[in-house]
Enzyme design. Structure first.
Site, PDB file in Angstrom:
ATOM      1  N   HIS A   1      -3.688   0.453  -2.638  1.00  0.00           N
ATOM      2  CA  HIS A   1      -4.547   1.150  -1.671  1.00  0.00           C
ATOM      3  C   HIS A   1      -5.987   1.086  -2.141  1.00  0.00           C
ATOM      4  O   HIS A   1      -6.357   1.699  -3.143  1.00  0.00           O
ATOM      5  CB  HIS A   1      -4.100   2.603  -1.509  1.00  0.00           C
ATOM      6  CG  HIS A   1      -4.864   3.348  -0.454  1.00  0.00           C
ATOM      7  ND1 HIS A   1      -4.703   3.113   0.891  1.00  0.00           N
ATOM      8  CD2 HIS A   1      -5.812   4.312  -0.553  1.00  0.00           C
ATOM      9  CE1 HIS A   1      -5.505   3.899   1.580  1.00  0.00           C
ATOM     10  NE2 HIS A   1      -6.193   4.637   0.730  1.00  0.00           N
TER      11      HIS A   1
ATOM     12  N   ASP B   1       0.847  -1.197   0.000  1.00  0.00           N
ATOM     13  CA  ASP B   1       0.000   0.000   0.000  1.00  0.00           C
ATOM     14  C   ASP B   1       0.883   1.249   0.000  1.00  0.00           C
ATOM     15  O   ASP B   1       1.562   1.540   0.987  1.00  0.00           O
ATOM     16  CB  ASP B   1      -0.903  -0.006   1.244  1.00  0.00           C
ATOM     17  CG  ASP B   1      -1.938   1.104   1.222  1.00  0.00           C
ATOM     18  OD1 ASP B   1      -1.726   2.120   0.546  1.00  0.00           O
ATOM     19  OD2 ASP B   1      -2.966   0.954   1.903  1.00  0.00           O
TER      20      ASP B   1
END
Length: 366
Positions: free
Chosen positions: A324, A293
């Protein structure tokens, strides 16, 4: 597949492992762009908008005369609501956008998938966000769950027999996590899920965010705040607010450098850290995270692994690839294996809690 479930051993954890293991959600073909989370984020930002689903908006007045908006997704299948199996009301799924209030295509897709599965999805819009009128010169801080509590109280009164569930996306998870900790066993929720949550708010703001993520959200916030510049001028320096060059500067101007009651950055986060009362949480919550992420930051310093090892209510589904709030997979457009995992998790929780209730029934009869 390529996921690990980190949690404290318990009967609930064993049931969740079995349910996810039997499901085809976490198994199957290769995911597109497995090694380039930046391209996944860029694809999300540049994705052409699809036709917006039909919604029915309710404005909920709060004790201080402020307003939040509840958008009931109806989609192309008719009105929101209805009955689940056996004539019981459909579970109500409250969807919480990111802290900037941006309702992403991913959040809408989760709502539509939930609607197909028999849930009643409703989007929670904070004060002044997503077209919700700002009737008081006050916005909602990062981790202040007061308005969310009022919304859930209303939903419980509106749908008294339905199970209440909540799912949040990105930085909006700070609000949900703060609510779960502050409310404890009085949360009214049966289960919760967080997609790519931000666990440590202050560290996240101070570390800085990728410009590809930060600038679109910053412009989105400024565009919304500029509509209420006259009202906000009573409490903050509007020129400084609209001239902010980062999300941290905007957050500090809006909530710390107020004209009537300024506070320090440290004091603000003492009141608004998402996990400040995490030990008090008493509702199962699944946190779906990716090690790559680029928005949350390096997993080693941004994931509270000890919390998942010590609390029986927190479950971390960790994948190596997913970016993400992306978690893409090959298949029909708009399908995200993260959404499927969240809905499978809610199904498993309902199954487990239902079995527990049936087990208690003979003792109650005696």
């Amino acid at each position: 597949g390529c996921c690990r479930l980190l949690c404290k051993p318990s009967a609930l954890a064993q049931h969740l492992v079995r349910s996810l293991g039997r499901s085809a959600v976490l198994w199957g073909g290769r995911w597109p762009w497995p090694c380039w989370p930046w391209l996944q984020m860029l694809q999300q930002l540049l994705q052409l908008p699809e036709p917006q689903p039909a919604v029915s908006r309710e404005l909920l007045q709060l004790p201080d005369a402020g307003l939040v908006a509840l958008d009931w997704l109806t989609g192309p299948w008719g009105a929101a609501g209805g009955s689940g199996t056996g004539g019981t009301p459909s579970p109500v799924l409250l969807l919480i956008p990111n802290a900037a209030g941006k309702v992403t295509e991913g959040l809408l897709q989760l709502g539509l998938r939930a609607l197909e599965r028999g849930f009643t999805p409703v989007i929670f819009n904070r004060r002044g966000h997503n077209g919700c009128p700002l009737t008081t010169p006050r916005l909602q801080p990062f981790g202040d769950p007061a308005d969310l509590r009022e919304a859930l109280t209303y939903l419980r009164c509106r749908q008294p027999g339905a199970a209440l569930l909540a799912a949040s996306e990105g930085s909006g998870s700070g609000l949900l996590l703060a609510y779960l900790g502050e409310s404890g066993s009085s949360s009214r929720l049966a289960a919760a899920a967080c997609l790519s949550p931000i666990f440590r708010g202050r560290d996240w703001f101070e570390a800085g965010m990728p410009w590809l993520y930060e600038w679109p959200l910053l412009l989105h916030l400024k565009r919304g705040l500029s509509r209420y510049a006259g009202a906000l001028a009573e409490v903050v320096d509007v020129d400084r607010l609209l001239g902010s060059r980062s999300l941290r500067e905007l957050e500090e101007t809006l909530f710390c450098s107020t004209k009537s009651c300024p506070i320090t950055w440290e004091t603000y986060w003492e009141r608004n850290e998402p996990l400040r009362d995490a030990d008090e949480a008493a509702v199962p919550v699944l946190c779906l995270c990716s090690a790559d992420d680029p928005v949350r930051g390096p997993a080693g310093r941004s994931l509270p692994l000890e919390l998942f090892r010590s609390s029986p209510y927190f479950f971390l589904l960790l994948t190596q690839r997913g970016g993400h709030c992306c978690f893409p997979r090959q298949g029909p457009p708009g399908r995200c294996w993260g959404h499927e995992a969240v809905l499978e998790y809610f199904r498993a929780m309902a199954e487990f809690l239902g079995a527990e209730e049936r087990g208690k029934a003979p003792w109650r009869a005696r």
